[in-house]
Write an enzyme that holds these catalytic residues in place. Structure first.
Site, PDB file in Angstrom:
ATOM      1  N   ASP A 119       0.830  -1.072   0.105  1.00  0.00           N
ATOM      2  CA  ASP A 119      -0.172  -0.145   0.030  1.00  0.00           C
ATOM      3  C   ASP A 119       1.023   1.054   0.260  1.00  0.00           C
ATOM      4  O   ASP A 119       2.109   1.131   0.402  1.00  0.00           O
ATOM      5  CB  ASP A 119      -1.043  -0.189   1.108  1.00  0.00           C
ATOM      6  CG  ASP A 119      -1.708   1.199   1.356  1.00  0.00           C
ATOM      7  OD1 ASP A 119      -2.208   1.538   0.340  1.00  0.00           O
ATOM      8  OD2 ASP A 119      -1.852   1.577   2.468  1.00  0.00           O
ATOM      9  N   LYS A 120       0.450   2.455  -0.412  1.00  0.00           N
ATOM     10  CA  LYS A 120       1.208   3.499  -0.102  1.00  0.00           C
ATOM     11  C   LYS A 120       1.115   4.145   1.007  1.00  0.00           C
ATOM     12  O   LYS A 120       1.880   4.602   1.761  1.00  0.00           O
ATOM     13  CB  LYS A 120       1.013   4.533  -1.546  1.00  0.00           C
ATOM     14  CG  LYS A 120       1.958   5.635  -1.682  1.00  0.00           C
ATOM     15  CD  LYS A 120       1.597   6.905  -2.257  1.00  0.00           C
ATOM     16  CE  LYS A 120       0.915   7.528  -1.484  1.00  0.00           C
ATOM     17  NZ  LYS A 120       0.645   8.970  -1.352  1.00  0.00           N
ATOM     18  N   ASN A 142      -8.634  -0.888   3.854  1.00  0.00           N
ATOM     19  CA  ASN A 142      -8.869  -1.090   2.312  1.00  0.00           C
ATOM     20  C   ASN A 142      -7.621  -2.344   1.848  1.00  0.00           C
ATOM     21  O   ASN A 142      -7.735  -2.710   0.628  1.00  0.00           O
ATOM     22  CB  ASN A 142      -8.744  -0.011   1.541  1.00  0.00           C
ATOM     23  CG  ASN A 142      -7.194   0.902   1.872  1.00  0.00           C
ATOM     24  OD1 ASN A 142      -6.739   0.670   3.171  1.00  0.00           O
ATOM     25  ND2 ASN A 142      -6.806   1.565   1.111  1.00  0.00           N
ATOM     26  N   ASP A 161      -4.168   6.182  -4.616  1.00  0.00           N
ATOM     27  CA  ASP A 161      -3.979   7.268  -4.973  1.00  0.00           C
ATOM     28  C   ASP A 161      -4.075   7.694  -6.465  1.00  0.00           C
ATOM     29  O   ASP A 161      -3.926   6.747  -7.217  1.00  0.00           O
ATOM     30  CB  ASP A 161      -2.848   7.896  -4.220  1.00  0.00           C
ATOM     31  CG  ASP A 161      -2.712   8.241  -3.006  1.00  0.00           C
ATOM     32  OD1 ASP A 161      -3.737   8.805  -2.531  1.00  0.00           O
ATOM     33  OD2 ASP A 161      -1.732   8.055  -2.165  1.00  0.00           O
TER      34      ASP A 161
END
Lengths: 339, 1136
Positions: B327-328, B746, B607
């Site tokens: 994930d970022k 998420n 994003d």
């Protein structure tokens, strides 16, 4: 960064163990260890091998088959007729002094004392003199637990039942005279077997302990009258019985019968002609077995066994050769200097 | 109707649930025997009871079996807790205070209250026992926040809701006692339904082991069949003649005897699959999990979070990771935006931060002149403050714009204690910057914005918000100042703004462009700011048209866009801002190290593309020196396919049309795609909508193939479901181990989908951590988890398995050879006690010691040489081939171990002429040789001899002799003559020189070929694993710190992303006045805990509507249904 703050209960302990920093020795297979190691092991093995080989070569062994399958053999008559108390004899010649103490073995081949069902067919409690097991031998002893009348067999089981019952007498022929070579039958069994593992029931006389029991089916005499000459050598403590009960690991084996340690033969068997008188009882032809007698003396490494010495020599030489090969390979590739 | 009564003490111990004292043993035993392995041993035990078959005494199987069952039962007994219906408690009003940290991560105390009707029962156990009601409730499910049911009692029905339920996993606080009724127990509890793995994860070593165990069973049957046939032949040829001395039992012919022999040998040779294997594997994994928990280098002191191995069964898989899906936000980045630099009227402000260590807190700008300043804001350029204080008009206009042009909400709990809720952290950062420089945004109403300008309160009339969207890439506000001046303030992507500037600023444009390039080169997110003064008349006319357009029924959007376009022109450039999307510490280095270890990293983020790309560059994932970065953003299936194909051909011009399929297992249709090697480094960025097409059945192989050719892959705007799909795709077609790391709800789906899920703890809610297998606080710990813990675990597990199979095969094969000399009678070679204790006592600890302590090189060297990780990915240490080698090696060793003692003892006697070739001496000799041989072999395997290892190895040998001499002693025999028949063998054999010579010979002979083979292998084809320890030896000291690659400043060929991280602005919402006030959250707790998940804000479905089980519950989150704005956090890390 941030200086160490107050101790937090969640902060893991800083020990060598939890942080996997235990001091350790980290050997690696480097040429500096392996090649000298091989040379050293090789040389040591060659040294031991030579010693063993020489020792083994000096041990004298005289082995003679007396099964009697060949018609020329004197024992042939006993082998084929299967008569009781059949006597036959074996003449042989010793050319040089057979150094004493000389040990006299009987050997059997193709005989499966190491068979599982054979091996378990005994009752160690009975042999330890436990009288309850006299009346009710262990079920392990089947099918030699009780006789056809339901009487308990003592000693029960296949091992005891099949006890070797040939007997031998050795004569030296000196000028037509037959001199009996005295046999020493004492202390041929393991000390632990004689003193710990086997024990006669503490009943006097011994015979009474065996009331209401029967002797093993193949036996001609009961266990308490195996040796008429020496009353103490009877019962479960009979030396021949003890030797037999220590079952062999392999199908071809020899067992100690007597030692020659007394009288004129203390220093060994002098050169000359000998006659072995055999009371031929034990049947082996049915299962293609052979019977033999062996005279042997011993050294610090035990009986004659060329294998160990040769093996040590071969492995030692291999080590040295391999170290050479490794050295060549190492010199040629010379990792790890190249990076 | 379930009516188990249970006590619940303050310690949270529950007495009754699945078992009670009486039923525990039989029930537990029954359950345990359902496991195949245990059932197998039970069958063996039954076989041993049959006297005709029993080749071993019963205790040889019973002792280990009992040991194993006890260990497992102890584990089960402690595992048992339940969900309760609260009946009564010690506190007034039957309240119970609980903490649910284990359930949802929140550490607040919560209150549960019992029904009055049950609460009145108090602690009267009799009454409680007499209480006779009926509970009807929903079936077990995983909703932690919901419970529905009814309690029927005395003709009345009472509703039961979540307030009356105590869930397993919560801890009682401030409550002395309470009574509860067990509703769900064991697997049915909400905790288990929730965090219990939806699919039980197994490691590839596990799967391989299962296959091997099956093979071994097959092999066992083969051996037994051979021996049974041997027995048949022997019985016919020899046994039938030997019946004089060894009569057969009634009715047993050769065939039946062979049949019995088969089973007897099954018993004897069962040690090829020893029961202790499974137990040992679990112990090793547990130990290695503890190392992870204990590691101080994975402990984050700032948030006081140690790393946690939540699953103890996956450790060795950590050493085989090939793909990381990350994930970022919150994982690579801190999700903190920092106003770093700006350019105002052609002057650049903001020092380059050289190094954290050298800038002291005192060097930062002192904002004490401003009482409303955010104390956490840090800025290092004093000249900007000076400019503000000198009332430089451009600087003032710059910050006024920042204070006015946004959609942030302000909250003020106490006078002067402001906090902002921004939809994107960038906006928040900008508004906070303005706040600190004396332009404090105070509050807003639908038609006004009040700010404090240099200490003076001013209220601007908000006339219009020209909102942000992806096409416009800018936002504007039109305000009327208290003086009555009309202005339009605009901020947006530089390229967009530049197109709309007045010619007069062309000079300023050039200078600012230079600055922008500089900022972008440092990976900062930039925005250009511009304004214009509006003519009152023109505006009222425009306003009129705007109103018409916004009420138009058709084509409203394009009409509005036209209007916006019209008014946003001839702007005057003010300057530009540069915001740093703060990466977590050490992320670029970690990614670099991991990619050196040949691990491919895919970033899956919600994003938008620019942001993701930007982060990709700043964390070394994408690099300027890459040959090409492909961007897939097609809007139709064909576009995407073409883009993918083009990328493929440019990477590998002559590649085959279709991916190379490695193998196709019939029936299942499982394809595996080969890794393709391409020249050069490539990157791939794919957009969410393109990804949707790429993940379609017809295209997924194309996508996977392209993606795998690239060094790194970034998927942006992906939904949680797509994250899981991407992971599944790789899992399906690549024989590779995947790891997913994330922090938010998420990420749960991909964390569950991947072979290993890692949760970043302490950032957001606990959903990600709860469904993860490992959790820690910082992304950089991943490096240590994989390159150190993972590698060691894998190495240890493989060494363990190889050695374990070796020692048991060797042990067992000797029986096989002996069979040919004992008439295939299932006679064991060794003493039965030795067979019982071999795995349990003589060889257990040394191999456990090795698999708990072994290291080929220490952690520093592991970091230094990430390539050491590669063998794990290729499954080199333990594979079918390695197993086969083990078997061959065992075969050789067993031949040596049988025939050397055979030849050495054959026809030989003791030095006093007595027998030595008897069975017992032979057994003793062989087993001693075996133990020496396997111990020396272990020594060869072990590369890290700690004191513990040495103690274990030598201790086990000493133990062997002690136990052997004890077992063969007079005392033991006198105690139980039939159990210890080997009396005296040890004394009589071990004093013989040729016995010891034989032991030395066999040991050396077993080891020599191995040493030779390994030495020559190291010399002839050394691998990295041979070289590194060697260097290590030569260096002795710790290696010099690896030269950190200087961050190559990117040339400014590309423009960095503009600083809007959200999809669509919320201007409508702001002006409509519909926005909801969040319940006041105190700053102290809010900033440390409330993250995205907690506020429930979800512009792109980041957290809302997602269940931890991986099933999206509500995928369509309409954009208008935004209930709250994102909580904005300023710098929370005081150490910076």
């Amino acid at each position: 960064m941030v200086k160490e703050k107050k101790k937090s209960p969640d902060r893991p302990d800083n020990t060598a163990f939890t942080q996997q920093r235990l001091p350790a020795w980290q050997p690696i297979l480097s040429a500096g260890i392996v090649i000298p190691g091989f040379v050293l092991i090789g040389l040591a093995f060659i040294g031991i091998g030579v010693g063993l080989f020489i020792t083994s070569r000096d041990i004298q062994v005289l082995e003679m088959d007396y099964t009697g399958t060949e018609a020329s053999s004197d024992c042939n008559k006993c082998a084929i007729t299967n008569t009781k108390n059949c006597m036959c004899s074996l003449d042989f010649n010793i050319s040089t002094l057979f150094k004493g103490p000389v040990f006299f073995y009987y050997g059997l081949t193709n005989y499966f004392q190491n068979h599982r069902r054979y091996g378990v067919s005994r009752d160690d409690s009975q042999l330890y003199g436990d009288l309850t097991n006299f009346k009710d031998p262990s079920t392990d002893c089947k099918p030699y637990r009780v006789d056809s009348n339901g009487k308990p067999i003592v000693p029960c089981g296949a091992v005891a039942n099949s006890m070797f019952n040939d007997t031998f007498k050795l004569y030296q022929n000196v000028n037509g005279q037959r001199n009996l070579v005295p046999f020493d039958g004492k202390g041929i069994a393991w000390w632990t077997d004689y003193n710990v593992k086997f024990r006669n029931p503490s009943v006097e006389p011994l015979k009474n302990a065996f009331n209401d029991t029967v002797k093993p089916l193949f036996w001609t005499r009961a266990v308490y009258e195996l040796d008429f000459s020496d009353p103490s050598n009877n019962g479960f403590l009979n030396q021949d019985f003890l030797v037999w009960m220590r079952r062999a690991a392999l199908p071809n084996f020899r067992k100690l019968y007597r030692r020659i340690t007394e009288g004129d033969y203390k220093e060994g068997l002098p050169a000359g002609n000998y006659t072995l008188e055999i009371s031929y009882n034990y049947p082996v032809l049915r299962f293609d077995g052979r019977k033999k007698v062996v005279f042997s003396n011993v050294s610090w490494m035990g009986g004659k066994n060329d294998f160990l010495g040769i093996a040590y020599l071969v492995i030692g030489s291999l080590c040295v050769v391999m170290s050479m090969v490794m050295l060549i390979v190492y010199a040629k590739f010379k990792f790890p200097e190249d990076n | 109707r379930e009516y188990n009564r249970s006590f619940k003490y303050a310690t949270n111990a529950i007495k009754t649930s699945k078992y009670n004292v009486l039923t525990f043993l039989p029930l537990n035993l029954f359950e345990q025997f359902q496991r195949i392995a245990n059932a197998y041993f039970l069958v063996l035990l039954v076989l041993q009871v049959i006297p005709q078959i029993s080749s071993l005494s019963w205790f040889t199987t019973v002792v280990p079996l009992i040991f194993v069952l006890t260990v497992t039962a102890a584990k089960d007994a402690t595992d048992d807790l339940a969900d309760l219906l609260l009946l009564s408690s010690s506190e007034p009003l039957n309240l119970v205070y609980i903490e649910t940290a284990e359930l949802d991560g929140s550490t607040n105390l919560k209150v549960r209250q019992a029904l009055p009707v049950t609460g009145d029962l108090g602690d009267d156990i009799e009454k409680l026992a007499d209480f006779n009601g009926e509970v009807r409730c929903e079936p077990p499910n995983n909703r932690l926040d919901r419970f529905t049911g009814t309690l029927a009692f005395a003709g009345q029905k009472y509703a039961l809701d979540n307030e009356k339920i105590l869930l397993r996993g919560c801890t009682l606080r401030n409550t002395e006692w309470c009574f509860g009724l067990v509703l769900f127990a064991g697997q049915e509890t909400k905790l288990m339904q929730n965090c219990g793995k939806s699919t039980f994860k197994r490691t590839s070593v596990d799967r391989l082991m299962n296959v091997l165990v099956l093979c071994i069973f097959g092999f066992l049957v083969c051996m037994c069949t051979i021996l049974a046939i041997g027995n048949y032949i022997w019985e016919i040829n020899k046994g039938s003649n030997f019946t004089v001395f060894l009569p057969r039992e009634d009715g047993n012919n050769a065939g039946f005897s062979a049949f019995l022999t088969f089973w007897s040998y099954v018993i004897i040779l069962n040690t090829v699959v020893p029961i202790s294997l499974y137990v040992s594997v679990e112990i090793i994994r547990l130990g290695n999990s503890f190392y992870i928990d204990w590691d101080r280098k994975m402990y984050h002191s700032h948030s006081d979070t140690p790393a946690e191995a939540r699953t103890t069964t996956l450790n060795e898989e950590l050493g085989q990771i090939k793909y990381i899906f990350s994930d970022k936000t919150g994982t690579l980045t801190q999700n903190i935006m920092i106003f770093n630099k700006c350019s105002i009227n052609g002057k650049s402000y903001g020092k380059i931060k050289q190094n954290n260590h050298f800038i002291k807190q005192k060097d930062s700008v002192d904002f004490s002149f401003n009482p409303l300043a955010d104390p956490r804001f840090v800025f290092y350029d004093h000249s900007l403050v000076e400019a503000v204080k000198l009332e430089n008009p451009e600087v003032h206009a710059f910050f006024r714009l920042l204070a006015l042009c946004h959609t942030v909400m302000a909250g003020e709990k106490k006078e002067g204690e402001l906090f902002y809720q921004a939809q994107s952290p960038d906006e928040g950062a900008l508004v906070t910057a303005a706040r600190n420089f004396g332009f404090v945004f105070r509050s807003r109403t639908p038609d006004s914005i009040s700010i404090v300008e240099m200490g003076k309160q001013r209220s601007y009339e908000l006339l219009a918000i020209l909102d942000f969207n992806n096409v416009r890439k800018r936002m504007s506000v039109i305000v009327r100042s208290p003086e009555g001046k009309l202005s339009l303030y605009c901020k947006g992507a530089d390229t967009i703004i530049y197109e709309r500037l007045h010619q007069s600023c062309s000079k300023l444009m050039d200078v600012t462009t230079e600055h922008l390039n500089e900022f972008a080169g440092e990976g900062l997110r930039t925005l250009a700011l511009a304004y214009k003064d509006l003519d009152e008349e023109y505006f009222s006319q425009w306003k009129q048209r705007h109103h018409e357009a916004s009420t138009a029924l058709d084509d409203r959007e394009s009409k509005l866009d036209e209007l916006y376009e019209e008014i946003e022109k001839d702007l005057l450039l003010l300057g530009a801002t540069a915001i740093e999307d703060k990466l977590q510490d050490g992320v670029p280095q970690t990614i670099e190290e991991l990619s050196k270890a040949d691990i491919k990293i895919w970033v899956l983020t919600g994003d938008k593309q620019e942001t993701a790309e930007n982060i990709g560059y700043s964390c070394n994932l994408l690099r300027e020196e890459m040959n090409e970065v492909f961007i897939i953003s097609g809007h139709s299936s064909d576009d995407v396919r073409e883009e993918l194909r083009n990328a493929q051909t440019s990477m590998k011009p002559n590649a085959a049309e279709n991916p190379v399929i490695l193998s196709e297992e019939a029936g299942e249709g499982v394809k595996l795609i080969k890794d393709e090697v391409v020249n050069g480094e490539y990157g791939l960025v794919i957009n969410g909508h393109s990804l949707a097409f790429a993940l379609e059945r017809s295209m997924e192989l194309d996508f996977l193939r392209t993606a795998c050719m690239c060094k790194s892959v970034i998927c942006c705007r992906v939904t949680p479901l797509q994250k899981a799909q991407v992971v599944e795709l790789v899992k399906r077609y690549k024989r590779a181990v995947t790891l997913a790391i994330g922090d938010g709800a998420n990420d749960v789906s991909m964390i569950k989908a991947a072979h290993i899920g890692v949760g970043i703890s302490g950032q957001e809610g606990m959903q990600a951590v709860l469904s993860s297998d490992y959790s820690f606080a910082q992304f950089r710990f991943l490096q240590r988890l994989l390159l150190v813990h993972g590698r060691w675990s894998y190495l240890r597990m493989c060494k363990f398995l190889r050695y374990f199979f070796y020692k048991n095969f060797t042990f067992t094969f000797v029986h096989f050879w002996f069979a040919f000399f004992c008439g295939f009678s299932a006679q064991t070679v060794y003493d039965e006690w030795f067979i019982t204790l071999y795995n349990l006592m003589y060889t257990a600890l040394p191999v456990l010691g090795m698999s708990l302590f072994d290291q080929d090189v220490n952690d520093v060297w592991s970091f230094q040489h990430p390539q050491l990780y590669v063998p794990g990915q290729l499954n080199l240490y333990f594979s079918k081939k390695a197993f086969f080698k083990c078997a061959i090696h065992s075969c050789y060793s067993s031949l040596v171990l049988f025939f050397i003692p055979y030849a050495a003892l054959h026809d030989t006697v003791r030095d006093d002429g007595k027998d030595m070739a008897d069975y017992q001496s032979f057994a003793l000799l062989t087993q001693t040789c075996l133990l020496f041989a396997v111990s020396i072999q272990l020594g060869l395997e072990m590369s890290y001899w700690t004191a513990v290892n040495t103690f274990f190895v030598l201790g086990s040998l000493v133990m062997y002799f002690v136990v052997t001499f004890t077992m063969y002693s007079n005392g033991m025999f006198l105690l139980l003559p039939s159990a210890f028949p080997f009396i005296g063998s040890a004394r009589n054999s071990l004093n013989q020189p040729n016995v010891w010579l034989t032991i030395v010979l066999t040991s050396i002979l077993c080891v020599l070929p191995v040493v030779t083979y390994r030495f020559l292998l190291i010399q002839l084809c050394p691998t990295i694993n041979d070289k590194v320890p060697d260097q290590n030896q030569h260096a002795k000291a710790t290696p010099p710190p690896p030269p950190r690659r200087a961050r190559i400043r990117r040339s400014s060929t590309r423009r960095s992303g503009y600083a809007f991280s959200h999809a669509q602005g919320y201007g409508d919402l702001v002006t409509s006045g519909r926005f909801l006030r969040r319940p006041a959250i105190s700053l102290s707790s809010g900033f440390s805990q409330v993250g995205r998940a907690a506020t429930g804000f979800s512009p792109m479905g980041r957290s809302a509507g997602y269940s931890p089980t991986g099933r999206p519950q509500n995928l369509k989150v309409p954009d208008v249904e935004v209930t709250s704005l994102q909580m904005y956090r300023t710098i929370t890390d005081p150490s910076l």
